[in-house]
Design a protein around this motif. Structure first.
Motif, PDB file in Angstrom:
ATOM      1  N   GLY A 199      11.402 -32.629 -16.762  1.00 20.52           N
ATOM      2  CA  GLY A 199      10.254 -32.631 -15.869  1.00 20.52           C
ATOM      3  C   GLY A 199       9.701 -33.994 -15.540  1.00 20.52           C
ATOM      4  N   HIS A 200       8.967 -34.027 -14.431  1.00 19.70           N
ATOM      5  CA  HIS A 200       8.259 -35.233 -13.986  1.00 19.70           C
ATOM      6  C   HIS A 200       6.939 -34.804 -13.362  1.00 19.70           C
ATOM      7  CE1 HIS A 200       7.100 -38.376 -11.040  1.00 19.70           C
ATOM      8  NE2 HIS A 200       7.643 -39.222 -11.897  1.00 19.70           N
ATOM      9  N   THR A 201       5.857 -35.513 -13.696  1.00 15.92           N
ATOM     10  CA  THR A 201       4.566 -35.285 -13.055  1.00 15.92           C
ATOM     11  C   THR A 201       4.108 -36.586 -12.422  1.00 15.92           C
ATOM     12  OG1 THR A 201       3.469 -35.692 -15.184  1.00 15.92           O
ATOM     13  CG2 THR A 201       3.841 -33.391 -14.571  1.00 15.92           C
ATOM     14  N   GLY A 202       3.718 -36.522 -11.161  1.00 15.57           N
ATOM     15  CA  GLY A 202       3.272 -37.721 -10.452  1.00 15.57           C
ATOM     16  C   GLY A 202       3.386 -37.511  -8.963  1.00 15.57           C
ATOM     17  N   LEU A 231       9.454 -30.824 -10.791  1.00 11.00           N
ATOM     18  CA  LEU A 231       8.695 -31.982 -10.317  1.00 11.00           C
ATOM     19  C   LEU A 231       7.360 -31.485  -9.780  1.00 11.00           C
ATOM     20  CD1 LEU A 231      11.498 -33.798  -8.269  1.00 11.00           C
ATOM     21  CD2 LEU A 231      11.138 -33.759 -10.732  1.00 11.00           C
ATOM     22  N   CYS A 232       6.296 -32.162 -10.183  1.00 13.28           N
ATOM     23  CA  CYS A 232       4.956 -31.710  -9.837  1.00 13.28           C
ATOM     24  C   CYS A 232       4.097 -32.885  -9.401  1.00 13.28           C
ATOM     25  CB  CYS A 232       4.339 -31.016 -11.053  1.00 13.28           C
ATOM     26  SG  CYS A 232       2.647 -30.482 -10.825  1.00 13.28           S
ATOM     27  N   GLY A 233       3.442 -32.789  -8.226  1.00 13.86           N
ATOM     28  CA  GLY A 233       2.553 -33.850  -7.781  1.00 13.86           C
ATOM     29  C   GLY A 233       2.283 -33.775  -6.296  1.00 13.86           C
ATOM     30  N   LYS A 234       1.219 -34.393  -5.877  1.00 12.33           N
ATOM     31  CA  LYS A 234       0.837 -34.382  -4.471  1.00 12.33           C
ATOM     32  C   LYS A 234       1.942 -34.990  -3.608  1.00 12.33           C
ATOM     33  CE  LYS A 234      -2.622 -36.239  -1.257  1.00 12.33           C
ATOM     34  NZ  LYS A 234      -2.749 -34.996  -0.482  1.00 12.33           N
ATOM     35  N   GLY A 235       2.326 -34.282  -2.561  1.00 16.94           N
ATOM     36  CA  GLY A 235       3.335 -34.772  -1.631  1.00 16.94           C
ATOM     37  C   GLY A 235       4.757 -34.476  -2.037  1.00 16.94           C
ATOM     38  N   VAL A 236       4.961 -33.926  -3.224  1.00 19.92           N
ATOM     39  CA  VAL A 236       6.314 -33.666  -3.715  1.00 19.92           C
ATOM     40  C   VAL A 236       7.018 -32.609  -2.871  1.00 19.92           C
ATOM     41  CG1 VAL A 236       7.592 -32.633  -5.637  1.00 19.92           C
ATOM     42  CG2 VAL A 236       5.956 -34.459  -6.075  1.00 19.92           C
ATOM     43  N   VAL A 237       6.350 -31.480  -2.626  1.00 20.97           N
ATOM     44  CA  VAL A 237       6.967 -30.405  -1.833  1.00 20.97           C
ATOM     45  C   VAL A 237       7.208 -30.887  -0.406  1.00 20.97           C
ATOM     46  CG1 VAL A 237       6.636 -28.097  -0.880  1.00 20.97           C
ATOM     47  CG2 VAL A 237       5.966 -28.575  -3.251  1.00 20.97           C
ATOM     48  N   GLU A 238       6.201 -31.496   0.181  1.00 17.56           N
ATOM     49  CA  GLU A 238       6.289 -31.947   1.574  1.00 17.56           C
ATOM     50  C   GLU A 238       7.448 -32.901   1.800  1.00 17.56           C
ATOM     51  OE1 GLU A 238       3.632 -34.607   4.733  1.00 17.56           O
ATOM     52  OE2 GLU A 238       2.749 -33.937   2.839  1.00 17.56           O
ATOM     53  N   ASN A 239       7.695 -33.798   0.852  1.00 23.67           N
ATOM     54  CA  ASN A 239       8.691 -34.849   1.055  1.00 23.67           C
ATOM     55  C   ASN A 239      10.074 -34.530   0.484  1.00 23.67           C
ATOM     56  OD1 ASN A 239       7.273 -37.427   2.228  1.00 23.67           O
ATOM     57  ND2 ASN A 239       5.821 -36.553   0.755  1.00 23.67           N
ATOM     58  N   LEU A 240      10.158 -33.579  -0.431  1.00 26.37           N
ATOM     59  CA  LEU A 240      11.427 -33.337  -1.104  1.00 26.37           C
ATOM     60  C   LEU A 240      12.036 -31.960  -0.838  1.00 26.37           C
ATOM     61  CD1 LEU A 240      10.704 -34.938  -4.613  1.00 26.37           C
ATOM     62  CD2 LEU A 240      11.877 -35.966  -2.669  1.00 26.37           C
ATOM     63  N   GLN A 241      11.250 -31.046  -0.311  1.00 25.23           N
ATOM     64  CA  GLN A 241      11.728 -29.673  -0.150  1.00 25.23           C
ATOM     65  C   GLN A 241      12.975 -29.578   0.717  1.00 25.23           C
ATOM     66  OE1 GLN A 241       9.028 -26.830   1.816  1.00 25.23           O
ATOM     67  NE2 GLN A 241       9.391 -25.466   0.085  1.00 25.23           N
TER      68      GLN A 241
END
Length: 365
Positions: A199-202, A231-241
């Motif tokens: 996991g990663h948070t950020g 992976l968890c953090g603001k912008g993660v879904v938007e940029n990596l999905q």
């Protein structure tokens, strides 16, 4: 005696600085009569409501710009009504004009707190010239110069810089609050005890090196059938999905935006992966240490300088993709024993004690 304080930061999105200040005020806000959070980027953020729950907190959102003389003159006029306050700016060199304006408004206590160990802007000729000028203002008008790592002082002030105003104050984390949560999110992820969770948070940010994380994750999950990445953090879904979907790995690389149950998320991780390119002092990594989670992290100075000798072998070049893959593989193949977990947790709980580290900061304000 209770005090009044104005904290300057860019905004209130969820990041290391914003969470640091929120934690500090939750534990020390009672010592202040009045607290003003000045968002000089002109916007609040996802943590705004959490700040407003605290007593005596007022939020101001005004865009001061980078080089706007009129706006800073208006700020000086505003400061004249608050000359019994302490000013604390968390934006490093870019606090220079704020410190200058507060000085000529007769505010006596003027603090700058460096929360990163490198420049966080595109280094164009014009920006570097402004940065250099603002740095001179910091050195002239700050009454206290703080940083959360010795490397930050070295980067911004030079290796041999000596000044009675400087002090390193490590991040403080309330371990009790972090450790009281014992559940994980295995049910939500629909995984069993045989699944290995890396996991990663950020929040999504070039400094967090998500590009490397995805490249490493793709190889690892194809090699280990029982491994997944979270992976968890603001912008993660938007940029990596879209990237994850294109590679057909939606079920193996799980993406979340901001969550308010990070302790539960951490309880789910078997390995914490943190290949940042640059950091000040990473709260997220320290939280994983407090949980005693085996980790692979960057060998950059701000992390290397706080890592106990016994665990330095788990620090790697953040841009060496094959080395990162191999290092995670070694942790999958050879799990840590309980002693290794407990020793790391005990170190982090003591070294980054909220009581101790927040007291250091509070006493300067």
């Amino acid at each position: 005696m209770n005090k009044n304080v104005i904290f300057f930061l860019t905004g209130l999105d969820s990041g290391g600085l914003e969470n640091y200040l929120l934690r500090f005020l939750k534990e020390n806000g009672f010592t202040f009569n009045n607290i003003i959070i000045y968002c000089k980027g002109g916007k609040g953020g996802v943590l705004e409501d959490e700040y407003l729950k605290l007593p005596n907190v007022r939020i101001i959102k005004k865009n001061l710009g980078t080089f706007n003389i009129i706006k800073f003159f208006k700020l000086y006029l505003w400061f004249r009504n608050y000359n019994k306050y302490t000013v604390c700016d968390f934006t490093g060199n870019f606090s220079g004009p704020i410190l200058f304006a507060s000085k000529i408004a007769n505010i006596n206590n003027r603090i700058v707190f460096y929360r990163s160990s490198s420049n966080r802007f595109p280094e164009t000729f014009f920006r570097l010239k402004i940065n250099s000028f603002y740095h001179k203002l910091v050195k002239k008008y700050a009454t206290n110069i703080l940083a959360n790592s010795a490397y930050a002082f070295e980067f911004f002030f030079g290796k041999n810089y000596s000044d009675f105003r400087t002090k390193v104050i490590y991040n403080g984390i309330n371990a009790k609050e972090l450790l009281q949560e014992t559940e994980g999110i295995q049910t939500e992820l629909n995984i069993d005890n045989n699944t290995i969770v890396i996991g990663h948070t950020g929040r999504y940010n070039p400094a967090k090196n998500h590009g490397t994380i995805i490249k490493v994750a793709e190889v690892v999950v194809r090699k280990y059938a029982n491994a997944i990445f979270v992976l968890c953090g603001k912008g993660v879904v938007e940029n990596l999905q879209s990237i994850v979907k294109k590679r057909g790995l939606e079920s193996r690389i799980i993406l979340f935006e901001n969550r308010n149950d990070i302790p539960k998320v951490l309880n789910t991780f078997d390995i914490y992966y943190f290949p940042s390119i640059t950091e000040g002092q990473p709260n997220s990594l320290i939280e994983a240490w407090i949980k005693g989670i085996p980790f692979i992290a960057s060998n950059i100075p701000p992390i290397e300088n706080i890592t106990p000798l016994k665990y330095k072998s788990y620090l790697v070049d953040p841009l060496d993709i094959q080395l990162n893959i191999d290092s995670i593989g070694k942790l999958i193949d050879k799990r840590w024993n309980n002693n290794e977990r407990h020793e790391l947790a005990d170190f982090a709980i003591e070294e980054f004690s909220a009581d101790k580290r927040f007291r250091e900061f509070r006493d300067i304000i």
